[in-house]
Scaffold this active site. Structure first.
Site, short mmCIF file in Angstrom:
data_model
loop_
_atom_site.label_atom_id
_atom_site.label_comp_id
_atom_site.label_asym_id
_atom_site.label_seq_id
_atom_site.Cartn_x
_atom_site.Cartn_y
_atom_site.Cartn_z
N CYS A 2 18.18 80.28 25.24
CA CYS A 2 18.74 79.92 26.55
C CYS A 2 20.18 79.40 26.42
O CYS A 2 20.57 78.89 25.37
CB CYS A 2 17.90 78.84 27.18
SG CYS A 2 16.16 79.26 27.27
N GLU A 489 16.72 94.55 11.41
CA GLU A 489 16.93 93.78 12.63
C GLU A 489 17.84 94.49 13.64
O GLU A 489 17.70 94.25 14.83
CB GLU A 489 17.40 92.36 12.35
CG GLU A 489 18.82 92.20 11.88
CD GLU A 489 19.22 90.74 11.67
OE1 GLU A 489 18.79 89.86 12.42
OE2 GLU A 489 20.00 90.49 10.73
N HIS A 505 4.20 98.04 -8.97
CA HIS A 505 2.97 97.29 -8.65
C HIS A 505 2.54 97.51 -7.20
O HIS A 505 1.76 96.73 -6.67
CB HIS A 505 3.19 95.80 -8.92
CG HIS A 505 3.48 95.51 -10.35
ND1 HIS A 505 2.53 95.60 -11.35
CD2 HIS A 505 4.65 95.19 -10.98
CE1 HIS A 505 3.09 95.31 -12.52
NE2 HIS A 505 4.38 95.07 -12.32
#
Ligand code: M6R
Length: 609
Positions: A2, A489, A505
């Protein structure tokens, strides 16, 4: 997140409020509104979506008042809707609010029982109703606000106007930033300086517990416990142009290209001329903490956390002080072992991140000396720390952090050198050599920016991918994490950063001819191992995009594309090698047409936990 703007002066306030809200757009929002004190009462206009929708609504109104408040909302309680948008009114009282009122359900119940009618789902709406109740009990507006905030649990920055008190604009804060801007015959309030930087450079940073009564002539501040207080007036050097795009298409692009200058500002005055010394420029207490502590715990979020991971390598390697690095959102659940011997180092661009502030509170409770690295002067984290090292990167507007990251890294490196020298871990010769190397960082970043046109073509080749992998080892591992964060993002392509040795892995199962694998393989101690990882990816038909040194002629035979970085000191290379990854994310997002500066669901300053 805000944003708040408030104005009391002699000019019609609507254009000032809307312009201020536009300058806060970068914080992220889903609805907006303004309230203006008019002859017949306070007029409130609100809308869902971008500010253009609010402007459209305002076009049909004749708002001429010279006192008002504006708000951009990022929903926390109640969906984005016109009813939930701020400002919120109760009778003649109108309020805008940032933060979260934690006891709002209890207050709402109490007020409803007393006949108050609520029109929104928000926590905020209890504030004007409480004020209204205290006004009815005989308090004036200032006293009513004081009694109201005494009832609130949680965080708030509020600005209040009332038709019954048309020549005052009130503001108060706790755990949510708010500044008062001082003009000639006019006074502003804002959650963030750029909102009103076009009108004044003179600012007061309100402290937790402050209540400000603004008039056209100035401001009077009282603190909940201390009574009337005089707060220092800061003259902010940022110009409005500095907070704008300056000819670039996006703030993020501008901020990437500003990095050589920003880094030079970070280093400025901190490297001893003519002799081997690093000045932290954080006051005696910063020097004292750096010299005295036996361990360091670094705590941060997002990109700042990645900077902390690099900092660990440097501080442990150079100063031989054990360092632990934690995500701020996890820190308190670890019941961290802290005390006078363990320094807490908080890293935050904004200085307002709620999780990092909560970590600070935990450190304070446990008696740790608290140092912070921050970009925004006067923000909450530096003010609550024992000492602060400012990054001096200038305002960062793009949600994706870029220049804040590289300047955080430079500051961490200086801290490592200072700690190393203070503990006798670095000879004068070693220190002088490293100082020379760090002086060269802005130039090396400048050179890596020259690859921009080539990086755009590489971005074109990955823009249709749905997933990607970023691999690095040692000092380049946190850069792989940061490269992946940047890409995901703003371009919304799934991206995972991985320690390259961990690939076999698990993530190697993902490798196929559609998966771009960005391999950080500049010259340095881990070069040969990275070359092996590249071969493993190629053997499975993966698409390798190598970040490699200029002098590495061979790498081109083993990669689909190569992003070049200058040959440079491997210890300092993270500050340089992240740059092509920032540009790769930027161009991919632009080509995909996403909202680069305000990616969906994200906010610049995450002030809720
Ligand atoms: O202001 P801070 O450095 O405390 O912010 C921390 C994160 O919210 C921030 O780095 C975030 O991850 C950025 N969007 C990354 O680009």
């Amino acid at each position: 997140m805000c944003g708040i703007v408030g104005y009391i002066g002699r000019q019609p306030c609507t254009p000032i409020l809307v312009e201020g809200l536009k300058r806060l757009e970068y914080r992220g929002y889903d609805s907006a509104g303004v309230a203006v004190v008019e002859a017949g009462g306070v007029r409130v206009v609100r809308s869902v979506g971008k500010l253009a929708a609010l402007e459209e609504k305002l076009r049909g109104t004749e708002l001429k008042g010279t006192v008002g408040v504006g708000h951009t909302r990022w929903a926390t309680h109640g969906r984005p809707s016109e009813e939930n948008a701020h400002p919120h009114a109760a009778g003649e009282v109108v309020v805008v609010h940032n933060g979260i009122i934690e006891n709002y359900l209890e207050l709402r119940g109490e007020l409803s029982a007393a006949g108050h009618e609520f029109l929104s789902e928000t926590d905020t709406e209890v504030i004007p109703h409480l004020i209204q109740r205290f006004l009815r009990d005989g308090a004036d507006l200032e006293e009513a606000l004081r009694q109201t905030i005494a009832r609130l649990d949680g965080s708030y920055a509020v600005a209040v106007v009332s038709a019954a008190d048309p020549d005052r604009l009130l503001a108060a804060r706790r755990a949510s930033p708010l500044v008062v801007g001082l003009g000639e015959g006019e006074t502003f309030v804002a959650s963030d300086i750029p909102a009103v930087l076009g009108h004044t450079r003179r600012f007061i940073f309100l402290e937790d517990g402050d209540l400000a009564v603004c008039t056209r002539e100035g401001v009077r501040i009282t603190h909940a416990d201390q009574g009337p207080v005089d707060r220092e007036v800061h003259v902010v050097q940022w110009t409005p142009a500095m907070a704008e795009k300056g000819g670039y298409k996006h703030f993020m692009q501008k901020e990437i290209f500003e990095q050589p200058r920003a880094l030079a500002d970070t280093l400025s005055g901190r490297l001893g001329a003519g002799r081997a010394a690093v000045h932290l420029d954080g006051g005696d207490q910063a020097d004292e903490i750096a010299r005295r502590i036996g361990r360091l715990h670094i705590v941060a979020c997002g990109t700042s956390y990645h900077a902390g991971l690099v900092g660990k390598y440097w501080i442990e390697g150079i100063a031989r002080v054990p360092v632990e690095v934690s995500l701020a959102s996890e820190f308190r659940y670890q019941d961290p072992i802290l005390g006078p011997e363990t320094g807490l180092l908080l890293i935050s661009q904004s200085g307002e991140t709620a999780d990092t502030l909560a970590a600070l509170a935990e450190g304070r409770e446990k008696g740790a000396p608290i140092l912070s690295i921050c970009n925004v002067v006067g923000s909450s984290i530096p003010r609550a720390s024992d000492a602060v090292l400012y990054t001096h990167a200038g305002p960062e507007i793009g949600v994706a952090s870029t220049k804040a990251f590289t300047t955080q890294l430079a500051t961490l490196y200086l801290l490592a050198l200072h700690m190393g020298a203070a503990r006798g871990r670095l000879s004068a010769e070693d220190l002088a050599e490293r100082i020379e190397a760090v002086r060269a960082v802005p130039g090396a970043v400048e050179r890596s920016l020259e690859s921009d046109p080539h990086i755009e073509t590489v971005a074109r080749s990955i823009m249709d991918a749905t997933s990607s992998l970023f691999l690095g080892r040692g000092l380049q591992f946190p850069i792989a994490l940061e490269g992946a964060l940047k890409l995901k993002e703003i371009s919304y392509i799934h991206a995972e950063g991985y320690a390259a040795g961990e690939m076999k892995h698990g993530p190697i199962a993902l490798v196929d001819e559609d998966l771009p694998v960005v391999a950080l393989s500049p010259q340095g101690a881990t070069y040969e191992k990275m070359r092996s990882n590249i071969q493993e990816v190629r053997a499975r038909r993966g698409r390798v995009i190598a970040v490699a040194s200029e002098s590495d002629a061979e790498i081109a035979d083993h990669a689909e594309s190569v992003l070049r970085v200058p040959d440079f000191d491997p210890e300092l290379l993270p500050i340089v090698s992240v740059v092509p990854l920032q540009l790769l994310a930027y161009h991919t997002a632009v080509l995909k047409g996403t909202d680069v500066d305000q990616p969906r669901n994200l906010a610049k300053s995450v002030t809720v936990e």
